[in-house]
Write a protein that holds these residues in place. Structure first.
Motif, short mmCIF file in Angstrom:
data_model
loop_
_atom_site.label_atom_id
_atom_site.label_comp_id
_atom_site.label_asym_id
_atom_site.label_seq_id
_atom_site.Cartn_x
_atom_site.Cartn_y
_atom_site.Cartn_z
N VAL A 166 -8.64 -7.93 -1.40
CA VAL A 166 -7.32 -7.75 -0.80
C VAL A 166 -6.24 -8.08 -1.83
N PRO A 167 -5.90 -7.11 -2.65
CA PRO A 167 -4.92 -7.35 -3.72
C PRO A 167 -3.57 -7.84 -3.18
N ARG A 168 -2.90 -8.63 -3.96
CA ARG A 168 -1.53 -9.10 -3.71
C ARG A 168 -1.40 -10.17 -2.64
N TYR A 207 -2.46 -10.07 7.44
CA TYR A 207 -1.38 -10.29 6.48
C TYR A 207 -1.32 -9.16 5.45
N ALA A 208 -2.48 -8.72 4.97
CA ALA A 208 -2.52 -7.63 3.99
C ALA A 208 -1.94 -6.35 4.58
N ALA A 209 -2.25 -6.06 5.85
CA ALA A 209 -1.70 -4.87 6.51
C ALA A 209 -0.18 -5.00 6.63
N LYS A 210 0.28 -6.19 6.98
CA LYS A 210 1.72 -6.43 7.11
C LYS A 210 2.42 -6.23 5.76
N VAL A 211 1.83 -6.74 4.70
CA VAL A 211 2.40 -6.59 3.36
C VAL A 211 2.47 -5.11 2.99
N ASN A 212 1.41 -4.36 3.26
CA ASN A 212 1.42 -2.92 2.93
C ASN A 212 2.52 -2.19 3.71
N LEU A 213 2.66 -2.52 4.99
CA LEU A 213 3.71 -1.90 5.81
C LEU A 213 5.09 -2.24 5.25
N GLU A 214 5.30 -3.50 4.93
CA GLU A 214 6.60 -3.91 4.38
C GLU A 214 6.89 -3.21 3.05
N GLN A 215 5.88 -3.09 2.20
CA GLN A 215 6.05 -2.39 0.92
C GLN A 215 6.41 -0.92 1.16
#
Length: 131
Positions: free
Chosen positions: A74-76, A114-122
């Motif tokens: 899970v990068p980032r 959290y990773a899904a949330k980060v991708n959506l925000e990006q």
């Protein structure tokens, strides 16, 4: 005698990949697959870098089995969970869980969400393309 190419024997889908791993590993990976589907139901299955993956505004998680461990990539986002990951070997983007340990469902659920949330925000930060 007909030659078979190495490429023909490589899995090209998650199901093909899972069919190649030992039963114990397959059970762990199927559980991870289920976790991602539950936590990020909008995510779509993919296959990238010869590993099962999920996309949601881009690939945000990969998972795979190895000889003595299974991993979630899970990068980032792993730095945000460093205090909760002290019992596992980690890299900048991977968690290595010993094969003889159960899937840490609660922890992986939090990380995947959290990773899904980060991708959506990006994705929301990227400028929209004009048609």
């Amino acid at each position: 005698m007909e030659k078979t190419t190495e490429l023909a024997s490589k899995p090209a889908t998650t199901d093909e990949y899972l069919a190649t791993v030992p039963v114990q590993a397959k059970e762990k990976l199927e559980r991870i697959r289920q976790i991602v589907k539950e936590v990020a139901p909008e995510a779509k299955e993919a296959f990238s870098y010869m590993m099962p993956a999920f996309t949601f505004h881009g690939i945000f998680v990969w998972y795979a089995a190895f000889k003595n461990h299974y991993s979630l990539f899970v990068p980032r986002v792993l730095a945000s969970f460093k205090d909760e990951l002290t019992q596992y070997e980690t890299t900048k983007s991977a968690i290595r869980i010993p094969m003889n340990e159960p899937v840490p469902v609660e922890l992986l659920s939090k990380i995947v969400a959290y990773a899904a949330k980060v991708n959506l925000e990006q994705a929301q930060l990227k400028p929209k393309k004009k048609k």
